[in-house]
Design a protein around this motif. Sequence first.
Motif, PDB file in Angstrom:
ATOM      1  N   SER A 170       0.822  -1.208   0.000  1.00 47.95           N
ATOM      2  CA  SER A 170       0.000   0.000   0.000  1.00 47.95           C
ATOM      3  C   SER A 170       0.857   1.260   0.000  1.00 47.95           C
ATOM      4  CB  SER A 170      -0.926  -0.016   1.217  1.00 47.95           C
ATOM      5  OG  SER A 170      -1.707   1.152   1.270  1.00 47.95           O
ATOM      6  N   CYS A 173       2.543   1.896  -3.409  1.00 50.76           N
ATOM      7  CA  CYS A 173       1.629   2.460  -4.399  1.00 50.76           C
ATOM      8  C   CYS A 173       1.316   3.932  -4.121  1.00 50.76           C
ATOM      9  CB  CYS A 173       0.317   1.675  -4.414  1.00 50.76           C
ATOM     10  SG  CYS A 173       0.404   0.011  -5.084  1.00 50.76           S
ATOM     11  N   SER A 174       1.088   4.269  -2.856  1.00 46.23           N
ATOM     12  CA  SER A 174       0.640   5.630  -2.527  1.00 46.23           C
ATOM     13  C   SER A 174       1.770   6.628  -2.390  1.00 46.23           C
ATOM     14  CB  SER A 174      -0.182   5.608  -1.232  1.00 46.23           C
ATOM     15  OG  SER A 174       0.586   5.110  -0.154  1.00 46.23           O
ATOM     16  N   ASN A 175       2.993   6.160  -2.171  1.00 45.45           N
ATOM     17  CA  ASN A 175       4.116   7.078  -1.950  1.00 45.45           C
ATOM     18  C   ASN A 175       5.110   7.104  -3.094  1.00 45.45           C
ATOM     19  OD1 ASN A 175       3.016   7.644   0.550  1.00 45.45           O
ATOM     20  ND2 ASN A 175       4.362   6.240   1.670  1.00 45.45           N
ATOM     21  N   SER A 180       0.995   9.077  -9.091  1.00 43.67           N
ATOM     22  CA  SER A 180       0.057   9.218  -7.973  1.00 43.67           C
ATOM     23  C   SER A 180      -0.934   8.070  -8.074  1.00 43.67           C
ATOM     24  CB  SER A 180      -0.673  10.556  -8.072  1.00 43.67           C
ATOM     25  OG  SER A 180      -1.668  10.659  -7.073  1.00 43.67           O
ATOM     26  N   SER A 182      -2.689   4.219  -5.827  1.00 36.69           N
ATOM     27  CA  SER A 182      -2.985   3.414  -4.644  1.00 36.69           C
ATOM     28  C   SER A 182      -3.117   1.961  -5.084  1.00 36.69           C
ATOM     29  CB  SER A 182      -4.290   3.866  -3.981  1.00 36.69           C
ATOM     30  OG  SER A 182      -5.409   3.507  -4.788  1.00 36.69           O
ATOM     31  N   GLY A 224      -6.695  -3.183  -3.449  1.00 37.62           N
ATOM     32  CA  GLY A 224      -7.078  -2.223  -2.416  1.00 37.62           C
ATOM     33  C   GLY A 224      -8.374  -2.562  -1.716  1.00 37.62           C
ATOM     34  N   ALA A 241      -8.752   1.551  -0.753  1.00 44.14           N
ATOM     35  CA  ALA A 241      -7.646   2.465  -0.434  1.00 44.14           C
ATOM     36  C   ALA A 241      -8.127   3.894  -0.218  1.00 44.14           C
ATOM     37  CB  ALA A 241      -6.606   2.421  -1.555  1.00 44.14           C
ATOM     38  N   GLN A 242      -9.333   4.223  -0.698  1.00 39.11           N
ATOM     39  CA  GLN A 242      -9.914   5.555  -0.495  1.00 39.11           C
ATOM     40  C   GLN A 242     -10.831   5.570   0.732  1.00 39.11           C
ATOM     41  OE1 GLN A 242      -9.734   4.099  -3.803  1.00 39.11           O
ATOM     42  NE2 GLN A 242      -7.800   5.229  -3.721  1.00 39.11           N
ATOM     43  N   CYS A 292      -0.866  -1.824  -8.390  1.00 45.16           N
ATOM     44  CA  CYS A 292      -1.105  -0.399  -8.143  1.00 45.16           C
ATOM     45  C   CYS A 292      -1.960   0.173  -9.276  1.00 45.16           C
ATOM     46  CB  CYS A 292       0.201   0.386  -8.096  1.00 45.16           C
ATOM     47  SG  CYS A 292       1.300  -0.038  -6.733  1.00 45.16           S
TER      48      CYS A 292
END
Length: 321
Positions: A170, A173-175, A180, A182, A224, A241-242, A292
């Motif tokens: 996670s 994917c997000s960092n 950009s 997730s 996610g 993920a949201q 991702c």
Amino acid sequence: MIITLIFLLLQLLASLSMGSLNCPTDEAIPPQFHLVRECQRASADDALSLENTSSFEDCANLARELHGLALNYAPGGPTRHRNMFIQSNHGSHGRILRSRLTVFEQPAEFFNCHVLQCPQNSTFGGMVNDSRFDYYSLHGRPTTLRNYSCVPEVGLFLVYTNPSSYLNASLQCSNSSEFSGSLAHIASESRTRALSQWLMDFNRKSRPVLEAKPMPIIFLAYVGLAFNRTTSLNAHDFRNAQHESLICFLYRAWDVGHPALGQQKANESCVALTPQGTWHALSCERQLPFICEIFTASPRSWKHEAELDIGPNSVAKCRND
């Protein structure tokens, strides 16, 4: 089907009385198509639709309806009515060529709106100089990544074959500094089917080839969706993920025996996708490949003047004539 819908509605009503589900709303901003190339168009060989529309917004609405990820649009007007890049082909040769090809073999001659399955990749290898058209994409300028995949009508994805725990997957994917995104959202039939087919195709291509080092075969890949005892409202409240609850969505693809119940569920609260199109709940510490999803560009993140990718020679030719 009716019984399933009633069961899901009862879950939703029960959860609403317990707290927030953070469900997506109809008031969300529709995906925006960003101008990426002026006076160029992408190949429309595999277009979802070829139409004549009265405005760019009509073309964009058609693309949203068909889940297109990019489009070509010809705005028209006195300076954009012909392709300045093929002046030498005008006359008898141009008329003969046009008469020999069908309408759909030369879409730029007959349609001002081309809805495309996928955006151009970072090389722009499929672009054609054409002063009548501009090219737009939901993702804005392409990512510099070269190994991402487009799932037509769904989005852009990147599979990591090096196994990782759910948390590390996670975070990766997000960092990422390259895009950009997730862990992939799968709470719809179209997404689950498309991504599972993608995994199946990936495995098929990765099988051993003579004197070639094979890629690892993927039987499970993190996506996610996870259950968190501290934030989830009930036993069915897996979240993406949201942080949107699975209860907000009607689609389920749980494999037999998944998810587990009771104490076992606490140890199997993260979700992986199989190539067969099913979801498995398993330990979040298990080391697995992961998928991702690359986000579309938001209106705030896309700065037209600073980031417009003008392409070789096209805009200069367009604006000078």
